[in-house]
Motif scaffolding. Structure first.
Motif, PDB file in Angstrom:
ATOM      1  N   LEU A 181      35.660  54.407  27.944  1.00  0.00           N
ATOM      2  CA  LEU A 181      36.786  53.884  28.709  1.00  0.00           C
ATOM      3  C   LEU A 181      37.373  52.700  27.958  1.00  0.00           C
ATOM      4  O   LEU A 181      36.653  51.767  27.608  1.00  0.00           O
ATOM      5  CB  LEU A 181      36.342  53.444  30.106  1.00  0.00           C
ATOM      6  N   ASP A 182      38.663  52.738  27.710  1.00  0.00           N
ATOM      7  CA  ASP A 182      39.305  51.651  26.962  1.00  0.00           C
ATOM      8  C   ASP A 182      39.581  50.439  27.836  1.00  0.00           C
ATOM      9  O   ASP A 182      39.465  49.302  27.370  1.00  0.00           O
ATOM     10  CB  ASP A 182      40.623  52.149  26.354  1.00  0.00           C
ATOM     11  N   VAL A 183      39.942  50.689  29.094  1.00  0.00           N
ATOM     12  CA  VAL A 183      40.405  49.596  29.963  1.00  0.00           C
ATOM     13  C   VAL A 183      39.828  49.756  31.368  1.00  0.00           C
ATOM     14  O   VAL A 183      39.847  50.851  31.934  1.00  0.00           O
ATOM     15  CB  VAL A 183      41.949  49.566  30.047  1.00  0.00           C
ATOM     16  N   LEU A 184      39.349  48.656  31.918  1.00  0.00           N
ATOM     17  CA  LEU A 184      38.990  48.565  33.340  1.00  0.00           C
ATOM     18  C   LEU A 184      39.913  47.540  33.981  1.00  0.00           C
ATOM     19  O   LEU A 184      40.045  46.423  33.472  1.00  0.00           O
ATOM     20  CB  LEU A 184      37.537  48.121  33.519  1.00  0.00           C
ATOM     21  N   ILE A 185      40.539  47.916  35.090  1.00  0.00           N
ATOM     22  CA  ILE A 185      41.374  46.990  35.847  1.00  0.00           C
ATOM     23  C   ILE A 185      40.748  46.799  37.222  1.00  0.00           C
ATOM     24  O   ILE A 185      40.798  47.693  38.075  1.00  0.00           O
ATOM     25  CB  ILE A 185      42.819  47.490  35.981  1.00  0.00           C
ATOM     26  N   ASN A 186      40.123  45.646  37.428  1.00  0.00           N
ATOM     27  CA  ASN A 186      39.543  45.309  38.731  1.00  0.00           C
ATOM     28  C   ASN A 186      40.647  44.761  39.613  1.00  0.00           C
ATOM     29  O   ASN A 186      40.970  43.573  39.574  1.00  0.00           O
ATOM     30  CB  ASN A 186      38.424  44.281  38.560  1.00  0.00           C
ATOM     31  N   ASN A 187      41.226  45.642  40.405  1.00  0.00           N
ATOM     32  CA  ASN A 187      42.366  45.289  41.237  1.00  0.00           C
ATOM     33  C   ASN A 187      42.013  45.231  42.716  1.00  0.00           C
ATOM     34  O   ASN A 187      42.637  44.495  43.482  1.00  0.00           O
ATOM     35  CB  ASN A 187      43.489  46.311  41.016  1.00  0.00           C
ATOM     36  N   ALA A 188      41.010  46.001  43.155  1.00  0.00           N
ATOM     37  CA  ALA A 188      40.670  46.058  44.574  1.00  0.00           C
ATOM     38  C   ALA A 188      40.313  44.679  45.107  1.00  0.00           C
ATOM     39  O   ALA A 188      39.590  43.917  44.459  1.00  0.00           O
ATOM     40  CB  ALA A 188      39.499  47.022  44.797  1.00  0.00           C
ATOM     41  N   GLY A 189      40.824  44.361  46.268  1.00  0.00           N
ATOM     42  CA  GLY A 189      40.541  43.065  46.867  1.00  0.00           C
ATOM     43  C   GLY A 189      40.975  43.039  48.314  1.00  0.00           C
ATOM     44  O   GLY A 189      41.639  43.958  48.795  1.00  0.00           O
TER      45      GLY A 189
END
Length: 334
Positions: free
Chosen positions: A124-132
């Protein structure tokens, strides 16, 4: 002087933005940057949490339209938002795979990331932790049930996700992690419950991780949105109402200016464009490796955290720049 009961996040952020404009220059990745050239994210695999609405949903579509292979995760499948996203992907020929991940559940995080890694060929190139999530009310009124819920979502959730993807990123010799915090991860507004504490914690955790994974070729970028009109304003009503129902009359009476509106569906963010966040993330992904910023403050008006970001970076380098940690810290901050 304005009545404290009439203050809201949008008013305070706009006021802070005027102050910020006086002292800080607009960063190269500011929301009002219109100089970008067309981006191509073909071949980039991206996993995003919290894609049922808001920045996550907009981002899933945006990155896929730029050619990325997107893993859009959300909880409580099946749900209408997942069906709608799948139909959109089929209609436009976008490479979007919907996976169930509730970031508060260890098992779902592990199994969801495992599915994404398998589909992406092990990398995986990118992880976006967006959940909040958000909860309102004074700190004393935040019982342990509410406190554990918001920390589990906003802090422990990103930690679960990062621990799940980092082994593969280290093995690949690179990767990019984005953690979406908030302007309120640097600036505090009374009455917003444990929201600022969780975002402060995520800011610190992200920066520490950035120094530690820099030798592995992995970069971390903290996205700091100001007020934007997303569903966070609507979604906070139910858990806040549940919290309010557990409070005593004495507690409610002790902080009337902060408890009167608890549980009501609010609105916020003004007319700012939520697409500022996906666009800034895409621009950052497209930057040359080693040049990506640690923090990106985003809002067309209010970016008071830029002053804090600048002083924080200067302090880190002043205190640790000549220590054994110096090379990694300078590589992240310079």
């Amino acid at each position: 002087m304005p009545n404290e009961t009439n203050l809201n996040r949008r008013h305070l952020m706009i006021g802070a933005g005027v102050l910020a404009a006086t002292y800080a220059a607009t960063p190269s990745l500011a929301a009002d940057d219109t100089s970008e050239t067309p981006l191509d994210l073909t071949g980039t695999s991206i996993l995003i949490t919290g894609t049922s609405s808001g920045f996550g949903r907009l981002g899933a579509e945006h990155y896929a339209r730029l050619g990325a292979k997107v893993f859009a995760t959300m909880r409580n499948l099946p749900r209408p938002e997942a069906t709608e996203l799948k139909e959109l992907a089929n209609a436009e020929g976008l490479d979007i795979t919907v996976i169930e991940i509730d970031v508060t559940q260890d098992r779902q995080v592990k199994s969801g990331v495992k599915k994404a890694l398998k589909a992406a060929g092990g990398k995986l190139d990118v992880l976006i932790n967006n959940a909040g999530m958000a909860l309102s009310g004074p700190i004393e009124a935040q019982d342990m049930q509410a406190t554990q819920l918001i920390f589990d979502t906003n802090v422990f959730g990103p930690q679960r996700m990062m621990r799940a993807v980092l082994p593969a990123m280290r093995a690949a010799g690179g990767g990019q992690i984005f953690n979406v915090t908030s302007q309120l991860g640097r600036v505090i507004i009374p009455g917003f419950g444990q929201y600022s504490p969780t975002k402060f914690a995520l800011e610190a955790m992200s920066e520490q991780l950035a120094y530690e994974v820099q030798p592995h070729g992995i970069e971390v970028t903290i996205i700091q949105p100001g007020g934007y009109p997303t569903k966070i304003w609507e979604n906070q009503a139910k858990p806040t109402a549940a919290l309010k129902s557990r409070l005593s009359d004495d507690m409610l009476a002790a902080y009337p200016q902060f408890t009167a509106g608890m549980g009501k569906v609010g609105s916020g963010g003004g007319e700012s464009d939520p697409m500022d966040i996906p666009r800034a993330i895409a621009r950052t992904i497209a930057m040359p490796k080693g040049s990506r910023p640690l923090r990106v403050a985003l809002h067309p008006v209010a970016r008071p955290q830029e002053m804090i970001n600048k002083v924080s970076a200067q302090t880190q380098i002043a205190v640790l720049g000549k220590s054994p940690y110096g090379p990694s810290i300078k590589a992240v901050l310079d």
